[in-house]
Design a protein around this motif. Structure first.
Motif, PDB file in Angstrom:
ATOM      1  N   ASN A  63     -15.747  67.129   7.900  1.00 41.11           N
ATOM      2  CA  ASN A  63     -14.844  68.076   8.132  1.00 41.11           C
ATOM      3  C   ASN A  63     -13.378  68.143   8.570  1.00 41.11           C
ATOM      4  O   ASN A  63     -13.370  68.160  10.297  1.00 41.11           O
ATOM      5  N   TYR A  64     -12.023  67.922   7.650  1.00 40.89           N
ATOM      6  CA  TYR A  64     -11.076  66.963   8.613  1.00 40.89           C
ATOM      7  C   TYR A  64      -9.889  67.330   7.496  1.00 40.89           C
ATOM      8  O   TYR A  64      -9.779  67.688   6.466  1.00 40.89           O
ATOM      9  N   SER A  65      -8.310  66.848   8.028  1.00 38.43           N
ATOM     10  CA  SER A  65      -7.673  67.022   7.609  1.00 38.43           C
ATOM     11  C   SER A  65      -6.419  66.326   8.065  1.00 38.43           C
ATOM     12  O   SER A  65      -6.727  65.564   9.969  1.00 38.43           O
ATOM     13  N   LEU A  84      -7.016  68.448   3.293  1.00 42.13           N
ATOM     14  CA  LEU A  84      -8.379  68.979   3.560  1.00 42.13           C
ATOM     15  C   LEU A  84      -9.341  68.598   3.081  1.00 42.13           C
ATOM     16  O   LEU A  84      -9.482  68.646   1.876  1.00 42.13           O
ATOM     17  N   ASP A  85     -10.302  68.108   3.518  1.00 44.52           N
ATOM     18  CA  ASP A  85     -11.571  67.299   3.371  1.00 44.52           C
ATOM     19  C   ASP A  85     -13.016  68.100   3.969  1.00 44.52           C
ATOM     20  O   ASP A  85     -12.661  67.821   4.844  1.00 44.52           O
ATOM     21  N   TYR A  86     -13.316  69.116   3.329  1.00 41.00           N
ATOM     22  CA  TYR A  86     -14.589  70.107   3.530  1.00 41.00           C
ATOM     23  C   TYR A  86     -15.848  69.632   2.850  1.00 41.00           C
ATOM     24  O   TYR A  86     -15.921  68.702   1.717  1.00 41.00           O
ATOM     25  N   THR A 121     -11.754  69.001  -2.386  1.00 36.18           N
ATOM     26  CA  THR A 121     -10.925  68.378  -1.190  1.00 36.18           C
ATOM     27  C   THR A 121      -9.418  69.226  -2.075  1.00 36.18           C
ATOM     28  O   THR A 121      -9.316  68.911  -3.512  1.00 36.18           O
ATOM     29  N   ASP A 131      -0.968  75.120  -2.410  1.00 35.60           N
ATOM     30  CA  ASP A 131      -1.492  74.082  -2.636  1.00 35.60           C
ATOM     31  C   ASP A 131      -1.610  73.474  -3.988  1.00 35.60           C
ATOM     32  O   ASP A 131      -0.604  74.254  -4.741  1.00 35.60           O
ATOM     33  N   ARG A 142      -0.350  67.564   3.065  1.00 33.80           N
ATOM     34  CA  ARG A 142      -1.838  67.836   3.703  1.00 33.80           C
ATOM     35  C   ARG A 142      -3.034  67.986   3.152  1.00 33.80           C
ATOM     36  O   ARG A 142      -2.769  68.661   2.218  1.00 33.80           O
TER      37      ARG A 142
END
Length: 261
Positions: free
Chosen positions: A114-116, A134-136, A141, A166, A132
């Motif tokens: 989990n990162y951004s 966001l990959d969770y 994504t 978004d 940005r």
């Protein structure tokens, strides 16, 4: 963060100005936070620690907890929280190369899934735009597009605007901050935020009046719930913030201590 020279420094000698700037400008911001959630169904105690370091000195805007609307210098931060049911450690950062910048965030240092990551550009120290990712691990994504604009009204007053959405424009977050010098050491600030996620929307507002360098009080609304806030500044390096949120189903008590150097 915008560098704003207090007007009173103009009347001082060069030596006194340097000493005052060293005292009023800060680079390292640290906080300890305690929050208590009290409801008819459950109680929760949340503890938090955070540290945030800027690679350039940040000059305050006239009060000891405002350093301008836009972040325009490289910075990195760490945070930790612990509640009755969970805990976590996070890291985030923003690095500038000229006017271009990149961002990263790990909400939980122990979980690299989990990162951004983000990229952006700063125009004329007043307009900041970024995208940005966001990959969770357990969700699709998401790409977030953000624009921030700061308008300096005069040497002390400013108004800032932020809009974020978004990649499918299904959610919108609109916010603004107005900061003004009234007279002597008295200032006024108001924050407004509107979040629309399609099926639901939330409107928050909080206004703070700074009586002097040491005392400020605020009142506002968090999704129609009353919020009351108070601040006490020991000096330019240490201060306390306390606030209370009154909800029909629960009450939130929050106390923070900040040390900035």
């Amino acid at each position: 963060m915008r560098f704003l020279m207090p007007l009173t420094l103009l009347t001082l000698s060069c030596t006194a100005s340097v000493n005052a700037e060293q005292s009023e400008s800060k680079q390292w911001f640290n906080s300890i936070n305690y929050a208590k959630i009290d409801s008819d169904y459950y109680n929760d105690d949340v503890y938090g620690l955070s540290t945030h370091y800027y690679f350039e000195k940040q000059q305050n805007s006239g009060v000891w907890d405002d350093f301008g609307y836009l972040d325009t210098d490289s910075n990195i931060g760490l945070n930790y929280f612990n509640s009755d049911g969970s805990s976590g450690k996070g890291i985030f950062g923003e690095g500038f190369y000229g006017n271009a910048f990149a961002t990263f965030e790990l909400p939980n240092i122990g979980d690299a899934d989990n990162y951004s990551l983000g990229l952006g550009y700063l125009f004329a120290d007043s307009l900041k735009v970024s995208v940005r990712m966001l990959d969770y691990e357990y969700s699709d994504t998401v790409y977030l597009f953000k624009a921030q604009y700061n308008h300096e009204i005069n040497d002390t007053d400013y108004i800032g605007f932020t809009v974020e959405t978004d990649d499918e424009t299904e959610s919108w977050d609109l916010s603004s901050r107005y900061f003004a010098h009234l007279y002597d050491d008295s200032y006024f600030a108001v924050n407004v935020d509107y979040l629309d996620v399609g099926d639901d929307s939330v409107f928050n507002v909080l206004a703070n009046y700074y009586f002097n360098k040491h005392v400020a009080v605020g009142i506002g609304s968090n999704d129609s719930d009353l919020v009351i806030e108070g601040k006490y500044f020991i000096n330019d390096s240490y201060y306390f913030t306390a606030n209370y949120t009154d909800n029909d189903n629960y009450d939130i008590y929050n106390l923070s201590f900040v040390a900035q150097f």
